[in-house]
Design an enzyme around this catalytic site. Structure first.
Site, PDB file in Angstrom:
ATOM      1  CG  HIS A  56     -35.210  48.625  27.235  1.00 28.05           C
ATOM      2  ND1 HIS A  56     -34.329  48.287  28.230  1.00 28.05           N
ATOM      3  CD2 HIS A  56     -35.952  47.504  27.001  1.00 28.05           C
ATOM      4  CE1 HIS A  56     -34.525  47.033  28.591  1.00 28.05           C
ATOM      5  NE2 HIS A  56     -35.508  46.530  27.850  1.00 28.05           N
ATOM      6  CD  GLU A  58     -33.286  53.991  29.258  1.00 22.82           C
ATOM      7  OE1 GLU A  58     -33.280  54.198  30.484  1.00 22.82           O
ATOM      8  OE2 GLU A  58     -33.923  53.048  28.734  1.00 22.82           O
TER       9      GLU A  58
END
Length: 153
Positions: A56, A58
Site C-alpha cells: 500500500h 502508506e
C-alpha cells in the site's frame, strides 16, 4: 477543520501520485510525507505490480521515510494520503510515530464505490490507541472520488 492552501496542495499531489499508480497498473492510491515544509518522500500503491498485498502507498512511504528520518522527525511530520488509510496502514502509521495524517476520500465512501473493504475507519481505530493521533479528512473530495469511481467501475 479547514486545510491551508499549502496542505491542499500537498493533498492534491497525492491525487497525481494515485493517477500515476493507475497508469502503472496498480490501484488508485498515493501518499506523501512532509517534514518542516518539505516533501521527504512519495509513494504510490504497488499491490498489483509487485504481487504483494501489503504494498500500500502508506506502508511503502513509511518504509522509505524511516530510512531518512528519525522517530522524532517522523512524529513531527504529516502524512498526506489520497484516501483514508486502511486498518493495516493506520496501525503502521501509529507504530511509525507519525502523529498527523490528512486524507481525501473516506473509507466509508471508498467502500460504497469499490464494494469491498472495511467499515472500520482510521478515525475510529485511532480512538483505541493510547497515544494521540490526528487524522484529518478533507471535505472536498470530488476529484478523488471520481478517480475511484472510474477505477472500480
Amino acid at each position: 477543520m479547514f486545510l491551508s492552501n499549502e496542505e491542499k496542495s500537498y493533498l492534491n499531489q497525492t491525487l497525481v501520485i494515485a493517477n500515476k499508480s493507475v497508469a502503472n497498473g496498480n490501484h488508485p492510491f498515493g501518499a506523501l510525507l512532509v517534514y518542516e515544509g518539505k516533501v521527504i518522500c512519495t509513494s504510490e500503491n504497488k499491490v498489483i505490480t509487485t504481487n504483494d498485498i501489503t504494498a500500500h502507498a502508506e506502508l511503502l512511504l513509511i518504509q522509505m521515510a524511516q530510512k531518512v528520518l528519525n522517530t522524532k522527525q517522523l512524529a513531527d511530520s504529516t502524512l498526506y494520503s489520497s484516501t483514508e488509510p486502511c486498518p493495516m496502514c493506520t496501525c503502521a502509521i501509529y507504530w511509525s510515530s507519525i502523529k498527523r495524517v490528512v486524507f481525501a476520500t473516506k473509507a466509508t465512501r471508498l467502500l460504497k464505490i469499490a464494494g469491498d473493504g472495511f467499515e472500520l475507519s482510521s478515525t475510529e481505530l485511532i480512538k483505541l490507541a493510547p497515544r494521540d493521533l490526528n487524522f484529518i479528512a478533507e471535505e472536498n473530495t470530488v476529484q478523488f472520488d471520481k478517480l475511484h469511481k472510474e477505477f472500480w467501475s
